[in-house]
Enzyme design. Structure first.
Site, PDB file in Angstrom:
ATOM      1  N   ASP A 132       0.848  -1.209   0.000  1.00 50.37           N
ATOM      2  CA  ASP A 132       0.000   0.000   0.000  1.00 50.37           C
ATOM      3  C   ASP A 132       0.877   1.251   0.000  1.00 50.37           C
ATOM      4  OD1 ASP A 132       0.211  -1.239   2.968  1.00 50.37           O
ATOM      5  OD2 ASP A 132       0.465   0.923   3.037  1.00 50.37           O
TER       6      ASP A 132
ATOM      7  N   ASP B   7       0.487   3.659   2.279  1.00 54.31           N
ATOM      8  CA  ASP B   7       0.225   4.243   3.597  1.00 54.31           C
ATOM      9  C   ASP B   7      -0.912   5.271   3.454  1.00 54.31           C
ATOM     10  OD1 ASP B   7       0.932   4.055   6.351  1.00 54.31           O
ATOM     11  OD2 ASP B   7       1.803   6.050   6.211  1.00 54.31           O
TER      12      ASP B   7
HETATM   13  N1  ADE Z   1       1.232   1.350   5.745  1.00 52.56           N
HETATM   14  C1  ADE Z   1       1.736   0.499   6.621  1.00 52.56           C
HETATM   15  N2  ADE Z   1       2.200   0.948   7.819  1.00 52.56           N
HETATM   16  C2  ADE Z   1       2.735   0.080   8.706  1.00 52.56           C
HETATM   17  N3  ADE Z   1       2.827  -1.237   8.505  1.00 52.56           N
HETATM   18  C3  ADE Z   1       2.375  -1.714   7.346  1.00 52.56           C
HETATM   19  N4  ADE Z   1       2.347  -2.969   6.861  1.00 52.56           N
HETATM   20  C4  ADE Z   1       1.798  -2.927   5.633  1.00 52.56           C
HETATM   21  N5  ADE Z   1       1.453  -1.660   5.303  1.00 52.56           N
HETATM   22  C5  ADE Z   1       1.814  -0.893   6.355  1.00 52.56           C
END
Ligand code: ADE
Ligand SMILES: CSC[C@H]1O[C@H](OP(=O)(O)O)[C@H](O)[C@@H]1O
Length: 290
Positions: free
Chosen positions: A209, A211
């Protein structure tokens, strides 16, 4: 020394394929019980181990993962090379979901975890300047490329405490001011403990992703991560299966990981706490003469 690759599987990676003589075995340590039993076996003539970081069924949160027990248990059963496989968020447009990053630096923002095997009664300071093993990381990079995975060579991983995801202000701080490339919740203190245990450590971060910083993508949610993870986990298993042939069963590390404690202990021998010294049998036996 016969080498053994241990894979620590993160979110979505709860087993690996193709091991001969595979069996799950319980290992107890002076630091408690690891996240789960450890799967051991051989692959292309090389000893392999697998430990699901959160346990099968994902029972441990990033904070409650028993990091010290996990690393001690892997050392205790003879692991020499630890490959961490983790889900992560991306701070870079060009590190897209589905792609892998061979992490080579960390910023540790965790604060609610035991971070060292050492302490009062036996103090040690190891170098973390280069927190991953360049030899093991290069093998992982090659394995990922051979598997047809889009993989980035190097990146800085921000380890946050969690379990909540970052605020927008935090996400921007890590990305714009601190120059981080990816974010996750588990590689610290794992990398520090692996160094203290004189294990080679490499980290493969699988982007799931963006974030919450990206204007064209919604803020991260677990459901989206899980969708990407299913494909990533399959790619990770393919990558891992190529490692034994690339590493060779008996090639030693020439990067110094296995001598990390050589000049690290500072407590005078007569002031050392016998109870702590006993707990350090697997992790520091080489330098403590045990
Ligand atoms: N955006 C994110 N922040 C922290 N841990 C994660 N693991 C997978 N995506 C994450
Ligand atoms: C399931 S989303 C957040 C969770 O996923 C990552 O775990 P791991 O590093 O073990 O793959 C992240 O660090 C969080 O623990």
């Amino acid at each position: 020394m016969e080498r053994m690759i241990a894979v620590i599987g993160g979110s979505g990676v709860y087993d690996i394929d193709g091991l001969e003589d595979a069996r799950w075995q319980a290992v107890e340590t002076p630091w408690g019980t690891p996240s789960d039993e450890i799967l051991t076996g051989t692959l292309d003539g090389m000893k392999m181990a697998f430990l699901p970081r959160h346990g099968r069924g994902h029972v441990h949160s990033p904070t409650s993962v028993p990091y010290r027990a996990n690393i001690d248990a892997l050392k205790r059963i003879g692991a020499t090379d630890v490959v961490s496989v983790s889900a992560c968020g991306s701070f870079r447009e060009d590190f897209a979901p589905g792609e892998f990053v061979v992490v080579d630096q960390f910023i540790d923002r965790t604060f609610a975890r035991e971070k060292s095997f050492f302490g009062e009664g036996c103090v040690a300071h190891v170098s973390m300047a280069h927190p991953t093993c360049a030899r093991l990381s290069a093998a992982c990079l090659q394995a990922a490329r051979d598997e047809g995975i889009t993989v980035h060579d190097g990146g800085t991983y921000l380890a946050m405490e969690g379990p909540q995801f970052s605020t927008l202000a935090e996400s921007k701080l890590y990305r714009e001011n601190w120059g981080c490339d990816v974010i996750g919740m588990t590689n610290m203190p794992e990398a520090k403990l692996a160094r203290e245990a004189e294990l080679c450590y490499a980290s493969i971060a699988m982007v799931t992703d963006y974030d919450c910083w990206h204007p064209d993508h919604d803020a991260v949610e677990v459901a989206d991560i899980v969708k990407t993870l299913i494909g990533n986990a399959e790619k990770a298993r393919g990558m891992v299966s190529r490692l034994p042939r690339l590493l060779g069963a008996h090639k030693p590390c020439d990067k110094g990981c296995e001598a990390a404690l050589e000049h690290a202990l500072i407590t005078a021998p007569e002031k050392r706490d016998p109870a702590l010294i006993a707990r350090l049998d697997a992790v520091a036996g080489r330098v403590l003469g045990r």
